[in-house]
Every structure is written in C-alpha cells, then in structure tokens.
Design a protein around this motif. Sequence first.
Motif, short mmCIF file in Angstrom:
data_model
loop_
_atom_site.label_atom_id
_atom_site.label_comp_id
_atom_site.label_asym_id
_atom_site.label_seq_id
_atom_site.Cartn_x
_atom_site.Cartn_y
_atom_site.Cartn_z
N LEU A 624 49.24 34.92 67.67
CA LEU A 624 49.38 36.36 67.40
C LEU A 624 50.74 36.72 66.80
CD1 LEU A 624 47.85 38.13 70.53
CD2 LEU A 624 46.77 37.67 68.34
N SER A 625 51.66 35.74 66.74
CA SER A 625 53.03 36.07 66.33
C SER A 625 53.10 36.64 64.92
CB SER A 625 53.93 34.83 66.44
OG SER A 625 53.45 33.79 65.61
N ASP A 626 52.17 36.23 64.04
CA ASP A 626 52.17 36.76 62.67
C ASP A 626 51.99 38.27 62.66
OD1 ASP A 626 52.54 34.32 61.49
OD2 ASP A 626 50.41 33.87 61.33
N LEU A 627 51.25 38.77 63.64
CA LEU A 627 50.98 40.20 63.72
C LEU A 627 52.26 41.01 63.95
CD1 LEU A 627 48.34 41.88 63.62
CD2 LEU A 627 48.32 41.81 66.11
N LEU A 628 53.29 40.35 64.51
CA LEU A 628 54.54 41.03 64.86
C LEU A 628 55.66 40.73 63.87
CD1 LEU A 628 54.40 40.26 68.67
CD2 LEU A 628 53.82 42.42 67.57
N ASP A 629 55.32 40.08 62.76
CA ASP A 629 56.32 39.71 61.77
C ASP A 629 56.65 40.91 60.90
OD1 ASP A 629 57.76 38.53 59.60
OD2 ASP A 629 56.89 36.60 60.17
N TRP A 630 57.94 41.10 60.61
CA TRP A 630 58.36 42.21 59.74
C TRP A 630 57.73 42.11 58.35
CZ3 TRP A 630 59.71 46.67 61.12
CH2 TRP A 630 60.58 46.92 62.17
N ARG A 631 57.37 40.90 57.93
CA ARG A 631 56.72 40.76 56.63
C ARG A 631 55.38 41.49 56.63
NH1 ARG A 631 56.44 34.55 55.68
NH2 ARG A 631 56.39 34.55 57.97
N TYR A 632 54.81 41.66 57.80
CA TYR A 632 53.56 42.41 57.92
C TYR A 632 53.82 43.87 58.28
CZ TYR A 632 49.08 43.85 59.95
OH TYR A 632 47.94 44.53 60.24
N LEU A 633 54.70 44.11 59.26
CA LEU A 633 54.93 45.47 59.75
C LEU A 633 55.87 46.28 58.86
CD1 LEU A 633 55.23 44.76 63.58
CD2 LEU A 633 53.25 45.58 62.31
N GLY A 634 56.61 45.61 57.98
CA GLY A 634 57.52 46.34 57.09
C GLY A 634 56.81 47.29 56.16
N ARG A 635 55.51 47.11 55.97
CA ARG A 635 54.74 47.98 55.07
C ARG A 635 54.74 49.44 55.54
NH1 ARG A 635 48.95 45.26 55.55
NH2 ARG A 635 50.25 43.40 55.43
N TYR A 636 54.83 49.65 56.85
CA TYR A 636 54.82 51.02 57.35
C TYR A 636 56.11 51.75 56.99
CZ TYR A 636 50.77 49.31 59.88
OH TYR A 636 49.55 48.77 60.18
N HIS A 637 57.23 51.03 56.99
CA HIS A 637 58.49 51.62 56.53
C HIS A 637 58.45 51.88 55.03
CE1 HIS A 637 60.99 51.47 60.18
NE2 HIS A 637 60.25 50.43 60.51
N GLN A 638 57.80 50.98 54.28
CA GLN A 638 57.64 51.21 52.85
C GLN A 638 56.87 52.50 52.60
OE1 GLN A 638 55.66 47.58 51.72
NE2 GLN A 638 57.55 46.60 51.05
N HIS A 639 55.82 52.69 53.37
CA HIS A 639 55.02 53.91 53.20
C HIS A 639 55.84 55.16 53.52
CE1 HIS A 639 51.38 56.37 53.03
NE2 HIS A 639 51.86 56.99 54.09
N ALA A 640 56.66 55.09 54.58
CA ALA A 640 57.49 56.25 54.94
C ALA A 640 58.45 56.59 53.81
CB ALA A 640 58.24 55.96 56.24
N ARG A 641 59.02 55.58 53.16
CA ARG A 641 59.95 55.83 52.05
C ARG A 641 59.23 56.42 50.85
NH1 ARG A 641 62.55 51.02 54.32
NH2 ARG A 641 61.35 49.59 53.02
N HIS A 642 58.02 55.95 50.57
CA HIS A 642 57.21 56.55 49.50
C HIS A 642 56.98 58.04 49.77
CE1 HIS A 642 55.24 52.80 47.53
NE2 HIS A 642 56.36 52.45 48.13
N LEU A 643 56.61 58.31 51.03
CA LEU A 643 56.24 59.67 51.41
C LEU A 643 57.42 60.62 51.32
CD1 LEU A 643 53.88 61.39 52.43
CD2 LEU A 643 54.50 60.74 54.76
N THR A 644 58.60 60.17 51.79
CA THR A 644 59.76 61.07 51.76
C THR A 644 60.21 61.36 50.34
OG1 THR A 644 61.92 61.49 52.74
CG2 THR A 644 61.53 59.26 51.99
N LEU A 645 60.10 60.39 49.43
CA LEU A 645 60.46 60.66 48.03
C LEU A 645 59.52 61.68 47.41
CD1 LEU A 645 61.37 57.07 46.72
CD2 LEU A 645 62.90 59.05 46.81
#
Length: 735
Positions: A624-645
């Motif tokens: 399950l460790s892949d599920l907790l990798d920033w390479r996977y979860l970083g997408r949510y921060h990317q979306h937040a940055r898209h939204l704020t712009l």
Amino acid sequence: PGRSSCDLIFSSESLPGCSLREIWKRLRAGGRMLRGRSLSVTSLSGLPQWEVEELPVDDLLLFEVAWEVTNKVGGIYTVIQTKAKITADEWGDNYFLIGPYFEHNMKTQVEKCEPVNDAVRRAMDTMNKHGCQVHFGRWLIEGSPYVVLFDISYSAWNLDRWKGDLWEACSVGIPYHDREANDMLIFGSLTAWFLKEVTDHADGRHVIAHFHEWQAGTGLILARARKLPIATVFTTHATLLGRYLCAANTDFYNHLDKFDIDKEAGERQIYHRYCMERASVHCAHVFTTVSEITAIEAEHMLKRKPDVITPNGLNVKKFSAVHEFQNLHAMYKARIQDFVRGHFYGHLDFDLEKTLFLFIAGRYEFSNKGADIFLESLSRLNFLLRMHRSDVTVVVFFIMPAKTNNFNVETLKGQAVRKQLWDTAHTLKEKFGKKLYDALLRGEVPDMNSILDRDDLTIMKRAIFSTQRQSLPPVTTHNMIDDSSDPILSTIRRIGLFNSRTDRVKVILHPEFLSSTSPLLPMDYEEFVRGCHLGVFPSYYEPWGYTPAECTVMGIPSVTTNLSGFGCFVQEHVADPAAYGIYIVDRRFRSPDDSCNQLTQFLYGFCKQSRRQRIIQRNRTERLSDLLDWRYLGRYHQHARHLTLSRAFPDKFHMEPTSPPTTEGFRFPRPSSVPPSPSGSPVSSPQSSDVEGEEEEERYDEEEEAERDRLNIKSPFSLGHVPQGKKKLHGEYKN
C-alpha cells in the motif's frame, strides 16, 4: 460594533473599490481548466492515471509559507520536508519556502547562497536596507529547495506599528502577553512586505503564495488587505479550537454544530488566534485541508468548506530486493529483544520467539492520541490471553515524551546485568570450545564433566544469582517528575498492569524520543518501528496521522481510527483495510466502550496469527506504500494551484468545468488468497508462532497475488463533468 473581524476583512472599508458581492462572486467562481501541455501523472504499481494540465512554471513564482520551514515543531515540518522534492522537481528555481530564522537551524540545515531570481534578490535588498535581516540559502533536504528566512527578533521593534496595521485591516487585536501570537504577527508582516516587494519586481510573472496554518496566516490577511496581485492558498492541518476542545474531553464530533464558537474561544483565551485563523481561511482564494474528517471540522469551526482535500504523503523508497524490509524487521526485532531481556531480567519466563512488540508514539496527549482507550483495551487483552492460557506474550511500548529527572536506576541495572551475562557466556563459550577442539583433535569424545570444571560451575551459579530480582520489572524507563498524577501511570495503577509473571501483556513507558545514542534503547525511531510487529494509534483527534502512514510505508501493520485523516483516506481507497494490515477502529459512531471492545478484538486477532500469516500481512501492508507516495498525492496540490490561479487571475488562467480529481470506483481489492487472520478458524486460543500448515503454504503465492492486485486496481480516475452553465459553488468541490 456587532461585526466580526471576518466581516470587516471583506468589507469595502478593508478592500476599497471592491464590493463584498464581487469578492464572494470571485471566490465562488469555478472557472475553466488551464490550457497547456498535458502531463500524464502515472501511478506507481498500477495506480490509476489522471491527466493534469501543466502550469507554465517558467512564468510563475511559487512561495510556500510556514513557521516550520527548517524549524521542527510538529507534523507540518514532515509535510513540507517530504513534499519539497516533488515540488522542486516540478518548479525548479521558481519554488521558494519562507520561514523563521533561528541560528542553530541555519547552521545545521541550510547552506547559504545568493538568490538567482532577480525579484527575490531585490526584495531582500530592500528589506535589509530598511532594518530587517533576511537570510537566503538551500535547505539541505531532498530536492534542496531555496529558503527565505526572516529574523523575527531583529524586527521586533516594529511590533506596535504592525499591530496597528492588523487592526486597520481586520479589527483583530493581539494581547501583549501572548508572545507566540506576537511572533506570528511579526512573521506575517515580514512575509506580506516581502511578497509586495517581489510582485513589484516580478516583471509580469504571476505569484502563488501557499500559507500553512494560522501561524503563517497573518501574511495572507495583510497581503489580501493590501490587494497584492498574488494567488493565495491556505491549508489548515488542524483547527485551533478543535484541538483545544478535544483536549478538554468534550464529545467533539457529535456536537460540532452545537458549539458557540466565539464563547468557546473566549473562555480559552484564544479568541484573537481564532480570529486570525478564520480570517486567513476566508481571505484565501483556495482553502484546503488534509483530510475529510478535518474538512467537516473546518466547515463548522471556521465556517468555510474546503475547496480541495490535500492528503499528506511521504517519499517512498523501494528496496531493490523485494524482501529487504522483512530482513530489516528481523534485524531490528533482535535488538528490541535484547532490550527486553535486560528490562525483564529475573522475570524472563516467557518465550521471546512468541512475543509480539506493539507500540504507540507521538505527542503526550493522553485522550487525543487514544492512550486512554489503548490502555483499557490492553487490560481486556490481558484477560483474554490469560483466560485462554495463551503462550503468546505482548510487550507494549509507549513512546511519548514527558518531563523526567533521569533514567530509572533499575532499568539501567537491567541492561548492565544483561551485558554482564552476555560477556560471561562468551568467556565460558571460548573456554568450552578450546577444550572441545583439543579433545576432538586427539580423537576423543570429550567427557562433559571434565570440560566444565568447578570454577566454571561457580561462575555460572554466580551469574544466575545476579539475575535474581525481588521487585517487579519497572513500567517506566525514566523517573517521572509528576509520577503520582501522570495519566498513563495512573491508568496503569488502576488496571493493574504491573508486569507481573502472570500478566501476558507487559507495559513499558519510554517518556523520551528514541535516539541511537541512548544507553537504554540505542535505536532511531525508524529502526524501532521496523522491529515492532504492530503500531497502535487509536486517536480521537488526528487530522492526518503520520505515525500509521510511516508504519505502512515500512511494511508494519497498524491500528488507526475513522476519526483520523489517514484512517478516512484508507477506508476510501482500500476495500478491506484489515486484510492489508490496517485496522480501523470506529470511534465516530460507536460508544467508547464499544470502540474499546473493537480494538481489543483487533489486538486479540493479531495475537492469534501465526508467524507466516504475519509475514504475508507485512507484504500486503508494504504494497500500500505507493498510495502514500507524494508522486501520487502531489496531484491534489497541483489542482489547488490551478484553482487559485483561475480565481485570482480569471482573465489569464481558466479552468474547464470539471471537479477536482476523485477516487470513486478506485479501491484496492481484498486479497483473494489466504486470510490475514485466523478469525474464522475454530481454534479459540492464539496459535503458536512457529506452527505452519502445508495447506497454507500451498494456498499463498505472493508474486501471483501481487500481480492479481496490480491488474485489478487499474481502474481509471473519474473526473466528474459539470454541465455547461452550471458552475460549482464555493465549497462544493469534493475529493
């Protein structure tokens, strides 16, 4: 009079030329998706793909502001430190972290250098010329991001003026005696000043500023009040009032909608802090939090629903050899066994090969961290193991820092006795081996009576006598300052877990963080976790919960709750968490007694597992460790940055009418092979650790199961389409 500070922030007096309706309209606008090159974020081990639009990072500057940049205080430090690499890889030299300057941190964690970015360099020069001290360098962590550090004490002479600025901006006053809030105001004022200087010299580049927690929120409030052209994101990792209310043993989650927020904050003398936090939330273009449970809390406490959930991740490092983490478990378990041999000398009448090591770790928050329910369940587990005459012993470690005088003399003596016995055994072994060797060279079968002489027997008898002990093994490794009123020790006295011979559950309180230089237990935290069998974290208040996440990444099963962010995240992503070694206690919809019984059953079921079943379970947990990798979860921060712009600069950045990434339809399936626990077995008592069945051997093929899982979990992300003409309202986004 009669108006809250948050109302004043959005008033026309605070932001002249912009009506309250226009501000809310902008904050509610969903906008459209940014157009640009498509970046396919593939998952690890077959996790689903999600197509993200790549931001034009060459034309943007990203600043992340937090009090814990290079300054380890709590869990936010781990969030920022581990996320830095993936963010730096995406943004390169256009990514900067802003934090406070402390000399000892600067010397040990930061490599000084000159800023390459012209806007940052000119902003620093301007502030330094006006009596500030701004430091710049690279943080010596993975990714080596740039850091901008402000010397708070050097600018403290501006405090009264900046208090006036905050009052004019939002009518929030800070008492002179609240030193922490005063420091945060200085930090926020310096941040807002720095961002103004950067935007003045940005040469057309757009700026994104991401603020973490109320400590950094003052900078966001002042930046918005001064109408700086920046896109803002605010992340709360835990609400200020929520932490206070849970610490007071209130029925928090069942009364979320019934609290008089202003009254509760005022009674705890944190009303000004609460106002700073709530103002920051409402000023931000995008508000995020780390879990669904914290989103519910924030909606009631801070009166705004988060736009995006941004789960916390870790940098997952895979071993080249598949079973290397199992080898590490065996190695570090042996070191824990050495400590246990010394701690329980004279009472070591249990088999260490049939002993399980459990632990709980974190801040010493007795109720919030679930130490109360854990101790009660241990008492019930002890009863079950004794009633079924189990040969399994459970040793439980409490790693929670508290005030102490020094090491417990009895504990130190135990380790000294163990080392002395080890030396004695080695001396006799060498002497015995030499006599045996000589006899075999002569072609004789040695006479055992002649190999061991009277002196040897005397030495062995003295060694045995040295292990005699009149008292019980101590339950704590240190001398506690508040021994009589300590919550853990008081509960241990009440439930009677004193490490007696008849107890199948033994308790050890280690009121200090682990260190490889300790004379008692010379292990780092990571080594200790790898050597244990189960981490138990039955928290009542845990916005995310890095401790069970770290266990998962290291392949160690853990217990969490549905009131922790990690527990909610796992429930959403894994069809049968217990099969993967993550046991989720229901503390939200059950009574405390029922939750305690459920935890007891989890622990008892774990004790009934054979050694092979535990190995299988650790393999699944590590998967399950892949599920907790920033390479996977970083997408949510990317979306937040898209939204704020898209909300801050709607004329230049657009978003397609789609919802944030969801995980509907994606869950790790339940493993189809042998069950992880013999709960369905007719055997009612714990089985011996070394009992293995041939049928079980045939039914489990790890590689086959892993491949089956990889094929099963490749279901695509669903991006919920919003029909044209129907915009998502503010707060309507659901992760």
